[in-house]
Write an enzyme that holds these catalytic residues in place. Structure first.
Site, short mmCIF file in Angstrom:
data_model
loop_
_atom_site.label_atom_id
_atom_site.label_comp_id
_atom_site.label_asym_id
_atom_site.label_seq_id
_atom_site.Cartn_x
_atom_site.Cartn_y
_atom_site.Cartn_z
N GLY A 143 0.82 -1.21 0.00
CA GLY A 143 0.00 0.00 0.00
C GLY A 143 0.85 1.25 0.00
N ASN A 144 2.09 1.15 0.50
CA ASN A 144 2.98 2.30 0.54
C ASN A 144 3.58 2.62 -0.83
OD1 ASN A 144 2.61 2.71 3.29
ND2 ASN A 144 4.17 1.20 3.81
N LYS A 198 -6.59 -7.48 13.60
CA LYS A 198 -5.95 -6.59 12.65
C LYS A 198 -6.34 -5.16 12.95
CE LYS A 198 -3.93 -5.46 8.67
NZ LYS A 198 -2.49 -5.62 8.42
N LYS A 255 -3.11 -8.84 1.54
CA LYS A 255 -2.84 -8.66 0.12
C LYS A 255 -1.86 -9.69 -0.42
CE LYS A 255 0.49 -6.27 -0.74
NZ LYS A 255 1.97 -6.49 -0.90
N LYS A 289 4.50 -11.79 4.11
CA LYS A 289 5.15 -11.96 2.81
C LYS A 289 5.79 -13.33 2.71
CE LYS A 289 5.98 -6.99 2.44
NZ LYS A 289 5.01 -6.69 3.52
#
Length: 312
Positions: free
Chosen positions: A12-13, A128, A213, A275
Site C-alpha cells: 500500500g505504501n 488486525k 494482500k 510476505k
C-alpha cells in the site's frame, strides 16, 4: 503472449509514503515512479496487485469525521472504493510508462472480490488494527454504539480490530485470465480483494474484514499458473536476526529453509511474516519461484540477480 504470467504485488505504501498522509498528487508521483520500474515487464503477461492499508485508513477517517451527518461506511465498501481509486491511478501510470517506452498495451483495473470462510477462526479473534486511534472514552462509545471490537495499539491509543481471514477463492479469476490473454496489463486483487462469504444458495455478501494482500496475491498467482510471484516492498532482502549485529540477508533460499526461519520467529508478524507466508503458499501451490525485494531491483530480481529468491 505465450509465456506464463508474472504477478507483481505492491505494498500500500507504493502510493502513500509510510507514516504520513499524502495528497493525491503525491500518490500519483509515487505511482508513476513505481510504474516506470515495471516497464521491463512490458512484454510479459502481467498482473499487478496492491495493498491499500493507508488508503483504507484515510477512508475510515473521513467516514468517522462525517458520522454525524452521513452513515458510516462499512469496511467492505471502503476496500472496494480504494480499489477503484488506486486501480485507476496505477492503470493511468502503467499506460503512460509503457507508452513512453514505445509499448502500446492497455492497463485494466478490475474490481476484485475474495471469498473467505464464514467459519474462519479469525472472525472469533479480530486482531488486525485498522483506521485511526481513539481515547478510551471514545473507544467504549464505539464498542457500544457501532459494535466494534477495540484494543489498545501501543502508545497510539485504542484502535478498531477486525478479522483477517484466509483467502479461499478469487471471484474474478476467470476474468483475470481472459484479460491477460488479450495482452492487457491487469491491476486486480487490490487490498487483498473485497472480502465476501458465499451463502448456502451461492450468493455472495460482503463482510467486515480485511484480506492480506500478499496471501491473496499468492492465491491468484497459483491459480492462473504464474511463473513468478514478485513481492515488492521497502527492503532489498528478507533478513534473519533483523536489527541485530548478526543480521544476515537471505539471497537464495528454499521453502524448507524459509519455513524453518519462520517457525523460529525470525519474521515480524506485522511486516515480513505475511510476505514469507505468501511466497511459501505460492510455491506449495505449484509456483516455480518467488522473489521479495524493492521495486528498484525488480528487473535484476526477475533475472535472479537480486533480492531474496525463494525456490522449491
Amino acid at each position: 503472449m505465450r509465456e506464463s504470467p508474472v504477478v507483481v504485488a505492491l505494498g500500500g505504501n507504493a502510493l502513500a509514503p509510510p507514516g504520513q498522509r499524502s495528497s493525491v498528487s503525491v500518490q500519483y508521483e509515487r505511482a508513476r515512479a513505481t510504474a516506470e520500474q515495471l516497464v521491463h515487464l512490458s512484454e510479459r503477461p502481467l498482473l499487478v496487485t496492491h495493498g491499500n492499508g493507508p488508503q483504507v485508513g484515510d477512508a475510515l477517517l473521513r467516514s468517522d469525521r462525517s458520522a454525524e451527518i452521513l452513515p458510516r461506511l462499512p469496511l467492505d465498501a471502503c476496500v472496494a472504493g480504494t480499489q477503484g481509486d488506486m486501480g485507476y491511478m496505477l492503470a493511468v501510470c502503467l499506460d503512460n510508462a509503457f507508452r513512453a517506452a514505445g509499448v502500446r498495451r492497455p492497463a485494466v483495473a478490475l474490481l476484485t472480490r475474495t471469498v473467505v470462510d464464514r467459519d474462519d477462526p479469525a472472525f472469533l479473534r479480530p486482531s488486525k488494527p485498522i483506521g485511526g486511534a481513539y481515547d478510551e472514552t471514545e473507544a467504549r462509545a464505539l464498542v457500544a454504539g457501532a459494535g466494534w471490537v477495540m484494543d489498545r495499539d501501543g502508545e497510539r491509543g485504542w484502535r478498531r480490530m477486525v478479522a483477517s481471514p484466509d483467502p479461499r477463492e478469487i471471484v474474478e479469476e476467470r476474468a483475470i485470465r481472459t484479460l491477460l490473454a488479450t495482452g492487457a496489463v491487469v491491476v486486480a486483487v487490490g487490498g487483498g480483494g473485497v472480502p465476501v462469504v458465499r451463502q448456502p444458495d451461492g450468493t455472495l455478501v460482503g463482510v467486515e474484514a480485511v484480506v492480506d494482500k500478499d496471501l491473496a496475491s499468492a492465491l491468484v498467482a497459483a491459480r492462473i499458473g504464474a511463473e513468478v510471484l514478485m513481492i515488492l516492498t521497502g527492503v532489498e532482502h528478507v533478513a534473519v536476526d533483523f536489527g541485530k549485529p548478526a543480521r544476515r540477508d537471505l539471497h537464495e533460499v528454499t521453502t524448507t529453509e524459509l519455513a524453518a526461519h519462520a517457525r523460529l520467529g525470525q519474521f515480524a508478524p506485522g511486516s515480513m511474516l505475511p510476505k514469507v507466508r505468501a511466497v511459501l503458499r505460492f510455491i506449495e501451490g505449484g509456483g516455480r519461484r518467488a522473489v521479495i525485494t524493492t521495486p528498484e531491483l525488480s528487473e535484476k530480481a526477475l533475472a535472479g540477480e537480486a533480492g531474496t529468491q525463494v525456490l522449491p
